[in-house]
Design a protein around this motif. Structure first.
Motif, PDB file in Angstrom:
ATOM      1  N   LYS A 153      23.546 -14.231  97.057  1.00  0.00           N
ATOM      2  CA  LYS A 153      23.686 -15.188  95.958  1.00  0.00           C
ATOM      3  C   LYS A 153      24.265 -16.466  96.550  1.00  0.00           C
ATOM      4  O   LYS A 153      25.206 -17.069  96.033  1.00  0.00           O
ATOM      5  CB  LYS A 153      24.589 -14.622  94.854  1.00  0.00           C
ATOM      6  CG  LYS A 153      24.605 -15.453  93.567  1.00  0.00           C
ATOM      7  CD  LYS A 153      23.225 -15.652  92.946  1.00  0.00           C
ATOM      8  CE  LYS A 153      23.303 -16.498  91.679  1.00  0.00           C
ATOM      9  NZ  LYS A 153      21.964 -16.909  91.202  1.00  0.00           N
ATOM     10  N   SER A 154      23.659 -16.894  97.650  1.00  0.00           N
ATOM     11  CA  SER A 154      24.208 -18.020  98.410  1.00  0.00           C
ATOM     12  C   SER A 154      23.998 -19.354  97.718  1.00  0.00           C
ATOM     13  O   SER A 154      24.564 -20.369  98.144  1.00  0.00           O
ATOM     14  CB  SER A 154      23.585 -18.064  99.811  1.00  0.00           C
ATOM     15  OG  SER A 154      22.172 -18.036  99.736  1.00  0.00           O
ATOM     16  N   ASN A 155      23.197 -19.386  96.653  1.00  0.00           N
ATOM     17  CA  ASN A 155      23.065 -20.643  95.920  1.00  0.00           C
ATOM     18  C   ASN A 155      24.218 -20.869  94.948  1.00  0.00           C
ATOM     19  O   ASN A 155      24.409 -21.965  94.447  1.00  0.00           O
ATOM     20  CB  ASN A 155      21.736 -20.673  95.160  1.00  0.00           C
ATOM     21  CG  ASN A 155      21.620 -19.559  94.130  1.00  0.00           C
ATOM     22  OD1 ASN A 155      22.353 -18.566  94.181  1.00  0.00           O
ATOM     23  ND2 ASN A 155      20.675 -19.709  93.210  1.00  0.00           N
ATOM     24  N   GLY A 156      25.029 -19.830  94.705  1.00  0.00           N
ATOM     25  CA  GLY A 156      26.121 -19.984  93.768  1.00  0.00           C
ATOM     26  C   GLY A 156      27.476 -19.596  94.331  1.00  0.00           C
ATOM     27  O   GLY A 156      28.504 -20.140  93.918  1.00  0.00           O
ATOM     28  N   ILE A 157      27.502 -18.672  95.279  1.00  0.00           N
ATOM     29  CA  ILE A 157      28.754 -18.237  95.914  1.00  0.00           C
ATOM     30  C   ILE A 157      28.823 -18.930  97.273  1.00  0.00           C
ATOM     31  O   ILE A 157      28.121 -18.542  98.211  1.00  0.00           O
ATOM     32  CB  ILE A 157      28.807 -16.705  96.036  1.00  0.00           C
ATOM     33  CG1 ILE A 157      28.680 -16.076  94.636  1.00  0.00           C
ATOM     34  CG2 ILE A 157      30.091 -16.265  96.712  1.00  0.00           C
ATOM     35  CD1 ILE A 157      28.643 -14.561  94.632  1.00  0.00           C
ATOM     36  N   VAL A 158      29.664 -19.907  97.388  1.00  0.00           N
ATOM     37  CA  VAL A 158      29.503 -20.924  98.422  1.00  0.00           C
ATOM     38  C   VAL A 158      29.995 -20.515  99.802  1.00  0.00           C
ATOM     39  O   VAL A 158      29.554 -21.079 100.811  1.00  0.00           O
ATOM     40  CB  VAL A 158      30.190 -22.237  97.966  1.00  0.00           C
ATOM     41  CG1 VAL A 158      31.710 -22.081  97.920  1.00  0.00           C
ATOM     42  CG2 VAL A 158      29.794 -23.408  98.850  1.00  0.00           C
ATOM     43  N   HIS A 159      30.893 -19.546  99.907  1.00  0.00           N
ATOM     44  CA  HIS A 159      31.422 -19.192 101.219  1.00  0.00           C
ATOM     45  C   HIS A 159      30.924 -17.822 101.716  1.00  0.00           C
ATOM     46  O   HIS A 159      30.344 -17.727 102.798  1.00  0.00           O
ATOM     47  CB  HIS A 159      32.955 -19.202 101.187  1.00  0.00           C
ATOM     48  CG  HIS A 159      33.547 -20.539 100.881  1.00  0.00           C
ATOM     49  ND1 HIS A 159      33.304 -21.662 101.651  1.00  0.00           N
ATOM     50  CD2 HIS A 159      34.373 -20.939  99.871  1.00  0.00           C
ATOM     51  CE1 HIS A 159      33.941 -22.691 101.142  1.00  0.00           C
ATOM     52  NE2 HIS A 159      34.606 -22.281 100.063  1.00  0.00           N
ATOM     53  N   THR A 160      31.184 -16.780 100.942  1.00  0.00           N
ATOM     54  CA  THR A 160      30.904 -15.438 101.453  1.00  0.00           C
ATOM     55  C   THR A 160      29.416 -15.148 101.592  1.00  0.00           C
ATOM     56  O   THR A 160      28.995 -14.504 102.551  1.00  0.00           O
ATOM     57  CB  THR A 160      31.538 -14.362 100.548  1.00  0.00           C
ATOM     58  OG1 THR A 160      31.067 -14.523  99.208  1.00  0.00           O
ATOM     59  CG2 THR A 160      33.054 -14.464 100.578  1.00  0.00           C
ATOM     60  N   MET A 161      28.600 -15.617 100.664  1.00  0.00           N
ATOM     61  CA  MET A 161      27.182 -15.281 100.728  1.00  0.00           C
ATOM     62  C   MET A 161      26.427 -16.039 101.822  1.00  0.00           C
ATOM     63  O   MET A 161      25.591 -15.445 102.522  1.00  0.00           O
ATOM     64  CB  MET A 161      26.530 -15.473  99.359  1.00  0.00           C
ATOM     65  CG  MET A 161      26.867 -14.367  98.369  1.00  0.00           C
ATOM     66  SD  MET A 161      26.181 -12.725  98.822  1.00  0.00           S
ATOM     67  CE  MET A 161      27.619 -11.891  99.492  1.00  0.00           C
ATOM     68  N   PRO A 162      26.681 -17.338 102.057  1.00  0.00           N
ATOM     69  CA  PRO A 162      26.078 -17.958 103.239  1.00  0.00           C
ATOM     70  C   PRO A 162      26.536 -17.284 104.534  1.00  0.00           C
ATOM     71  O   PRO A 162      25.763 -17.175 105.498  1.00  0.00           O
ATOM     72  CB  PRO A 162      26.556 -19.415 103.151  1.00  0.00           C
ATOM     73  CG  PRO A 162      26.752 -19.655 101.698  1.00  0.00           C
ATOM     74  CD  PRO A 162      27.300 -18.359 101.182  1.00  0.00           C
TER      75      PRO A 162
END
Length: 357
Positions: free
Chosen positions: A192-201
């Motif tokens: 969910k890297s489009n909304g959770i900015v640190h952990t998902m990327p």
């Protein structure tokens, strides 16, 4: 020559106490055919114990089961004991102390079990539903970091920190890609890297790095919301799904419902290095509404026992148990009520044992 294994049994609560005996009966039956014997040590760790003694398990509980070859658990949870108390008092300490960082959730549609999706075909046919959710099991969103502040005031707030480590993400990605090489060579990574900015990327970048070590495996990344929809709309398109603790938890129950009944669904909490015992459990919960009536579906526990056989180095025996489950369901003659039938727990257990014999 007989191979002997010592198994820690934790029946737990509700129907957990009803489905563990069928699982051990199946283990003993298939073990006799394959030169494997099982010894069982049963522990009364449960919400009932919590109500009586104030703890789900004793202070030295982990030491008592540390040297067992595996753990077979029924279910945990009961009225009067908050879910976070029962979970953090038993399951999570076992998973984390024994580094059971892989939660393995195989999902298949069985011939004879009606899926709520009209187009879902049995997993042993071409284009059938046969997938595995590989869930990270010891960190991620289910961390202990955080707290509640200003309790009882208008400004009260709760903070829950997700914790992702390079080691944690890399090893679960490696496990998923390696598993795919023994299946259909495809991995889907939940993000969910489009909304959770640190952990998902961070998750995405490490999965991408680890993928390079498995050139024969194709993979893609899917946002969790779209992925959940696709698991319903086209479940047969998935092979191995790798996901964080929270995303994997939700996806695996959703996929089990797609397969027709969560009563069938198994799981393995694995320490792949085998430094500690792994734990195997059905995922249907304690089901207080049917507990004590003898109608619980034992197949989730029996399939979990099959996963345990695989992990202990007896894949032929594990496959034999799964075949017995498949053949029992295919006839449609002995189904518990969650599968649309009227069979009791004992009826379905006997049917599986008959096919093993």
């Amino acid at each position: 020559m007989t191979t002997a294994h010592r198994i820690a049994l934790i029946p737990g609560d509700g129907i957990g106490t009803e489905v563990i005996p069928p699982a051990t009966a199946v283990l003993d039956a298939v073990g006799r055919r394959h030169g494997v014997s099982f010894g069982y040590d049963e522990f009364d760790w449960s919400c009932q114990r919590y109500a009586a003694e104030g703890a789900m398990m004793p202070d030295d509980g982990l030491d008592r089961i540390r040297d067992h070859d595996a753990i077979l658990l029924g279910a945990v949870g009961w009225a009067g004991v908050p879910d976070h108390v029962s979970l953090w008092g038993l399951l999570i300490p076992i998973r984390r102390a024994f580094r059971q960082y892989v939660n393995l959730r195989p999902i298949t549609v069985f011939d004879g079990v009606r899926s709520p999706l009209s187009g879902a075909r049995p997993g042993d046919t071409d284009g059938g539903v046969d997938l595995v959710v590989v869930r990270e099991n010891t960190e991620g969103e289910y961390s202990e970091v955080g707290g509640r502040f200003g309790r009882g005031t208008d400004g009260e707030l709760a903070v829950q920190e997700a914790v992702f480590t390079r080691t944690g993400v890399a090893r679960i990605a490696d496990y998923a890609f390696d598993l795919a090489t023994r299946r259909r060579n495809h991995v889907t990574s939940a993000t969910k890297s489009n909304g959770i900015v640190h952990t998902m990327p961070f998750w995405d970048s490490i999965v991408d790095e680890r993928a390079s070590a498995f050139p024969g495996v194709t993979w893609r990344s899917e946002h969790i919301d779209a992925l959940a929809a696709k698991v319903v709309l086209d479940p047969s398109s998935f092979d191995v799904i790798v996901a964080s603790n929270l995303f994997g938890d939700i996806l695996s129950d959703l996929a089990a419902a797609v397969a027709g009944s969560i009563g069938i669904a198994p799981s393995g909490n694995l320490n792949p290095e085998r430094e500690f015992p792994s734990m195997f459990e059905p995922v249907h919960g304690s089901a207080p509404d049917i507990a004590g009536r003898g109608v619980a579906n034992p197949l989730g526990a029996i399939w979990s026992a099959s996963l345990m056989l695989d992990h202990l180095g007896h894949p032929e025996a594990g496959a034999e148990v799964l075949t017995a489950i498949r053949e029992t369901l295919r006839t449609g003659e002995t189904l518990t009520r969650d599968l649309g039938g009227t069979a009791t727990t004992d009826d379905l257990t006997r049917a599986v044992l008959d096919r093993l014999a």
